[in-house]
Structure formats: structure tokens, C-alpha cells
Design a protein around this motif. Structure first.
Motif, PDB file in Angstrom:
ATOM      1  N   ASP A 239    -102.920   9.103 -20.769  1.00 20.05           N
ATOM      2  CA  ASP A 239    -102.814   7.966 -21.676  1.00 20.05           C
ATOM      3  C   ASP A 239    -102.121   8.328 -22.980  1.00 20.05           C
ATOM      4  OD1 ASP A 239    -103.499   5.148 -22.259  1.00 20.05           O
ATOM      5  OD2 ASP A 239    -104.718   6.035 -23.844  1.00 20.05           O
ATOM      6  N   GLY A 240    -102.441   9.489 -23.550  1.00 19.08           N
ATOM      7  CA  GLY A 240    -101.829   9.876 -24.814  1.00 19.08           C
ATOM      8  C   GLY A 240    -100.323  10.034 -24.694  1.00 19.08           C
ATOM      9  N   GLU A 241     -99.884  10.699 -23.630  1.00 19.61           N
ATOM     10  CA  GLU A 241     -98.452  10.896 -23.418  1.00 19.61           C
ATOM     11  C   GLU A 241     -97.747   9.573 -23.134  1.00 19.61           C
ATOM     12  OE1 GLU A 241     -95.552  13.570 -20.484  1.00 19.61           O
ATOM     13  OE2 GLU A 241     -97.691  14.065 -20.696  1.00 19.61           O
ATOM     14  N   ALA A 242     -98.394   8.721 -22.345  1.00 19.15           N
ATOM     15  CA  ALA A 242     -97.808   7.413 -22.035  1.00 19.15           C
ATOM     16  C   ALA A 242     -97.700   6.552 -23.291  1.00 19.15           C
ATOM     17  CB  ALA A 242     -98.649   6.703 -20.978  1.00 19.15           C
ATOM     18  N   MET A 265     -91.952  -1.659 -23.477  1.00 26.56           N
ATOM     19  CA  MET A 265     -92.694  -0.797 -22.564  1.00 26.56           C
ATOM     20  C   MET A 265     -94.190  -0.933 -22.822  1.00 26.56           C
ATOM     21  SD  MET A 265     -92.401   3.365 -21.953  1.00 26.56           S
ATOM     22  CE  MET A 265     -90.672   3.279 -21.468  1.00 26.56           C
ATOM     23  N   ARG A 266     -94.955  -1.062 -21.754  1.00 26.13           N
ATOM     24  CA  ARG A 266     -96.408  -1.126 -21.825  1.00 26.13           C
ATOM     25  C   ARG A 266     -97.000  -0.006 -20.966  1.00 26.13           C
ATOM     26  NH1 ARG A 266     -95.482  -3.899 -25.575  1.00 26.13           N
ATOM     27  NH2 ARG A 266     -95.871  -6.136 -25.836  1.00 26.13           N
ATOM     28  N   THR A 267     -98.077   0.587 -21.442  1.00 19.68           N
ATOM     29  CA  THR A 267     -98.751   1.624 -20.665  1.00 19.68           C
ATOM     30  C   THR A 267     -99.716   0.994 -19.669  1.00 19.68           C
ATOM     31  OG1 THR A 267    -100.620   1.862 -22.193  1.00 19.68           O
ATOM     32  CG2 THR A 267     -98.641   3.155 -22.669  1.00 19.68           C
ATOM     33  N   LEU A 274    -107.126  -3.303 -18.143  1.00 18.43           N
ATOM     34  CA  LEU A 274    -107.617  -1.961 -17.841  1.00 18.43           C
ATOM     35  C   LEU A 274    -108.203  -1.275 -19.069  1.00 18.43           C
ATOM     36  CD1 LEU A 274    -104.951  -0.611 -15.335  1.00 18.43           C
ATOM     37  CD2 LEU A 274    -107.329  -1.154 -14.880  1.00 18.43           C
ATOM     38  N   ALA A 275    -107.737  -1.634 -20.266  1.00 22.11           N
ATOM     39  CA  ALA A 275    -108.294  -1.031 -21.486  1.00 22.11           C
ATOM     40  C   ALA A 275    -109.781  -1.344 -21.575  1.00 22.11           C
ATOM     41  CB  ALA A 275    -107.560  -1.557 -22.718  1.00 22.11           C
ATOM     42  N   LEU A 276    -110.136  -2.595 -21.311  1.00 20.41           N
ATOM     43  CA  LEU A 276    -111.545  -2.988 -21.338  1.00 20.41           C
ATOM     44  C   LEU A 276    -112.340  -2.235 -20.282  1.00 20.41           C
ATOM     45  CD1 LEU A 276    -113.799  -4.839 -22.390  1.00 20.41           C
ATOM     46  CD2 LEU A 276    -113.030  -6.563 -20.732  1.00 20.41           C
ATOM     47  N   MET A 277    -111.746  -2.078 -19.107  1.00 14.46           N
ATOM     48  CA  MET A 277    -112.430  -1.395 -18.019  1.00 14.46           C
ATOM     49  C   MET A 277    -112.641   0.083 -18.339  1.00 14.46           C
ATOM     50  SD  MET A 277    -111.373  -1.514 -14.003  1.00 14.46           S
ATOM     51  CE  MET A 277    -111.207  -3.290 -14.146  1.00 14.46           C
ATOM     52  N   LEU A 278    -111.605   0.741 -18.900  1.00 11.32           N
ATOM     53  CA  LEU A 278    -111.717   2.151 -19.250  1.00 11.32           C
ATOM     54  C   LEU A 278    -112.738   2.359 -20.359  1.00 11.32           C
ATOM     55  CD1 LEU A 278    -107.937   3.123 -19.135  1.00 11.32           C
ATOM     56  CD2 LEU A 278    -109.689   3.773 -17.492  1.00 11.32           C
TER      57      LEU A 278
END
Length: 425
Positions: A239-242, A265-267, A274-278
Motif C-alpha cells: 500500500d505504501g509503495e502504491a 491513478m487510484r490504488t 476496500l479502505a473500509l474493509m482493511l
């Protein structure tokens, strides 16, 4: 001293069996829960990356704002030049164009009349170009059920369940009825080369996989694509690199002031909720640790209090013989940590064994995914990682330390001057 304490615990099982069993159970549940949630999360992110989001995705800004509706009228035009730029500037990722589309699949009879129809969720990918990564990304070789993979223009793949529902198979003709990039009706005849089953309910429900060149022609999308997906070459999402890559790309293409058809661009984390899920998964992990530590600490505290009552005379004798209260208190904690370590080893071993079985065989939840919208495989597996080998020691050692530390405070309340009277009584 340690040897003395261990011998005491082995010979007096009444003061070690209950704490040991509690730690074993807590460590087992922690390891199994961590591996299970980690595997489930890995399945969701992995499937989402392969089928919908990539590790990063490039779209037009207008398309990104309505990406859930797959608005191909807002697709990015000039995709060849964009791909050349991405492959030149970011060679550490694999880049591939895709277009998602919807439509009606019409199956004709021998007279050319409609025999069956069904709504399709289409995915246009690069199937025929040399060196295209799509066959590996979608794992088409293993997913193939009947027929073969497309080799010529006008050939498509169809989900096996969808094909059976329409009553067709490899070699059958099918007509796609949809809308072009400009809102006009599009009608294109295809031949079903093969059928596939991905083990993902969302895809197997009604998927049609076509070559992107055929869909560009059918939907009037010359040199256009809805999305360009990027994947790290080792297939591991970072995630950090993306996020750093996306920030640099967006800044280089005009930032917030760019036009609505400029690329953005979106990660993976920024797509499909997915942010909520993570974040929810991280909260579950944290809550799981806190609950296990608290519950185990309370049980071990009560166990320690009962043990202190049984050993009331022992503590008194040791104090009367001149043993320092602090030393006695520390030895009590050391006993607890020894039990915690042994219990953590046993619980971790048991948790790893069960997690490994679940990782190998998995659990089929397909019957629960019939109406699912999350891209996730029907077989969910645990995932044994390096952290799984150590995570069980966190509640095991922490709980025994807290339990013994609280229950042992009573040692400091013993008054040395009253020990003789206690012994007389």
C-alpha cells in the motif's frame, strides 16, 4: 531459582493446570483467528486486484468519479500512448488495459430467431497479444471448463454457469447487444470458444470475457479503454509503495486542476470500499487481542487469588525465613510467565496445525455468496504467515503477567510482625 520454580509447578499441578489450559485456549484462538482473518482478507484483496482493481488503476477523472457504473462514455482516449508512458516510467509494474461493459447476450436458434437471452457482465482484456499477462492474471488455464481459450477475432469465453443457463457451449454463436461509447446501440456476433469457472460467484454468475480489440471495435472505442491496471511483478500489494506511485503520477498529470478527461491513478485501497474493509480488519485484530488479554487476565487473576489462598502458609513461611517481599512477588510473576510461555507454545502449535489444514483445504462458502457483490473466491482459506508463529505469545504472556501481577499484590499486605501469631493459629 528458575529450576526450583519449574519443579514446583510440575509437582503441584493444581496451581498450574488451570492457568496452562487457559493460556493454551487463548493462544490457540488468537493464532487461528489471526490466520483466518488474514486469509479471508488476502482472498478479498487478491481477487479484487486480479478481476477489478489491480494494485493501481489509471482512469479518466470523469470515469473515476462514476467507476461503479462503468461509464464507458467517459473512458480514456489515447490508451496506447498512456501504456507506453506507464511502461517506460514505471517498469516495476505490469500494465494492461481493460474495459468493463454490460449488455444482453442473445442466443439464436437454427432459424436465427431468439432462443435464449441473459444479461452479461463483460470484461474486455488483452487475450491475443504476445506477452500479454492477462491469461496468468485471470488464471484462465485453470479456470477453463470446456472448449479452449480464444485464438481468433470474434471468439469469447463465457462463465460455465451462464452458458448452461442459456443452453449453449463451445462453438455456439452468441450475439452481444449493448451500447457504444457514444450511446448508440451496438450489436456484435461472437462465437463461444470455451467456458470458464473462476470460483468467484460475482464472476461466475454471468461473465463474458472478450478480447479488448473486439470490444473496441464493437463499442466504437478506437484507442480507448475504461481502465489501465498495474500489478507489482511479485504479485504482492504494498500500500505504501502504491500510494507513493499514485501521488507522483497524479501530480505529474495536473493534480486537482486537471481536466475531467485527464488520467488519474487510484490504488487498490482507494477502490470498491476496500479502505473500509482493511481498516475494519485491523480493528478486528486489535479488538481480538484486547478481548483475549482481558478475559484471560481475569481468569488468571482469579486463579492466582485461589492459588494465593492455598499457598498462604507457604508465603508466610518464606517471609518468616527472611525472603524479601519483592523477591517473592517476582518469583510469583516468573512462575506465571513460565506457565504462559509453555501454554503459548502449546496453543500456538495447535492453532498453526488447524490453520494449516484450513489453508490447504479451505472452507466452501459458495452457498452464502449467491447474492454477493464482493469479488471474493467461494473457497476461503486461512493464511499462515511469519506473524502467525509469534502472535499467540502476545496474549499468552501478557495475560499471565497481568494476572499474576494483580493477584500477587497481596504479598505486600502481609505484616512480618504478625507471622508468628498466624503460625500459632
Amino acid at each position: 531459582m528458575i529450576r526450583f520454580l519449574v519443579k514446583g509447578l510440575l509437582r503441584d499441578r493444581a496451581r498450574s493446570l488451570l492457568p496452562f489450559t487457559t493460556v493454551v485456549l487463548g493462544s490457540f484462538l488468537t493464532v487461528l483467528g489471526y490466520s483466518w482473518f488474514g486469509g479471508m482478507l488476502s482472498e478479498i484483496t487478491g481477487s479484487s486486484a486480479r478481476f477489478t482493481s489491480g494494485h493501481v488503476k489509471v482512469m479518466s477523472r470523469a470515469y473515476a468519479a462514476e467507476a461503479d457504473q462503468t461509464p464507458n462514455d467517459l473512458a480514456f482516449v489515447g490508451v496506447r500512448a498512456l501504456l507506453d508512458e506507464l511502461r517506460r516510467d514505471h517498469p516495476g509494474l505490469v500494465w494492461t488495459p481493460r474495459t468493463r461493459f454490460g449488455g444482453l447476450v442473445d442466443v439464436p436458434d437454427e432459424n436465427g430467431e431468439t432462443r435464449a437471452q441473459g444479461p452479461a457482465a463483460g470484461l474486455a482484456v488483452d487475450l491475443r497479444s504476445t506477452g500479454s499477462p492477462e491469461r496468468d492474471l485471470l488464471n484462465l488455464g485453470k479456470a477453463l471448463v470446456r472448449g479452449r481459450l480464444p485464438e481468433a477475432p470474434g471468439e469469447i469465453l463465457m462463465s460455465d454457469a451462464f452458458a448452461e443457463r442459456l443452453g449453449i457451449g463451445p462453438g455456439s454463436a452468441a450475439t452481444l447487444i449493448g451500447a457504444t461509447m457514444y450511446g448508440e446501440m451496438a450489436v456484435r456476433n461472437f462465437v463461444v470458444a470455451g467456458t470458464v469457472r473462476f470460483g468467484v460467484t460475482v464472476m461466475d454468475r454471468g461473465a463474458v470475457i472478450a478480447d479488448i480489440a473486439d470490444i473496441q471495435e464493437a463499442l466504437a472505442m478506437e484507442d480507448a479503454a475504461g481502465e489501465v491496471l498495474g500489478f507489482f511483478r511479485d504479485s504482492v500489494y504494498r500500500d505504501g509503495e502504491a500510494a507513493a506511485l499514485a501521488a507522483a503520477f497524479n501530480a505529474a498529470h495536473g493534480g486537482d486542476g486537471a481536466g475531467e478527461f485527464a488520467p488519474v491513478m487510484r490504488t487498490l485501497r482507494e477502490q470498491a470500499g476496500l479502505a473500509l474493509m482493511l481498516d475494519l480488519a485491523a480493528s478486528v485484530y486489535s479488538a481480538m487481542f484486547v478481548v483475549f488479554i482481558l478475559v484471560m487476565s481475569i481468569v488468571l487473576w482469579n486463579s492466582g487469588l485461589m492459588g494465593s489462598l492455598r499457598r498462604y502458609g507457604e508465603f508466610g513461611i518464606r517471609l518468616a525465613l527472611g525472603e524479601d517481599k519483592g523477591r517473592l512477588y517476582r518469583s510469583l510473576i516468573a512462575e506465571g510467565l513460565a506457565i504462559g510461555f509453555a501454554g503459548s507454545v502449546a496453543g500456538t502449535a495447535l492453532g498453526l496445525a488447524v490453520a494449516y489444514v484450513l489453508q490447504t483445504k479451505g472452507v466452501d462458502i459458495g452457498s452464502m455468496m449467491q447474492n454477493a457483490t464482493v469479488v471474493m473466491t467461494d473457497v476461503v482459506r486461512a493464511r499462515v504467515t511469519t506473524a502467525s508463529w509469534f502472535i499467540g505469545f502476545v496474549p499468552g504472556l501478557a495475560a499471565t503477567f497481568l494476572g499474576r501481577a494483580v493477584s500477587g499484590i497481596g504479598i505486600y499486605k502481609r505484616e512480618t510482625a504478625r507471622l508468628a501469631k498466624e503460625f500459632e493459629g
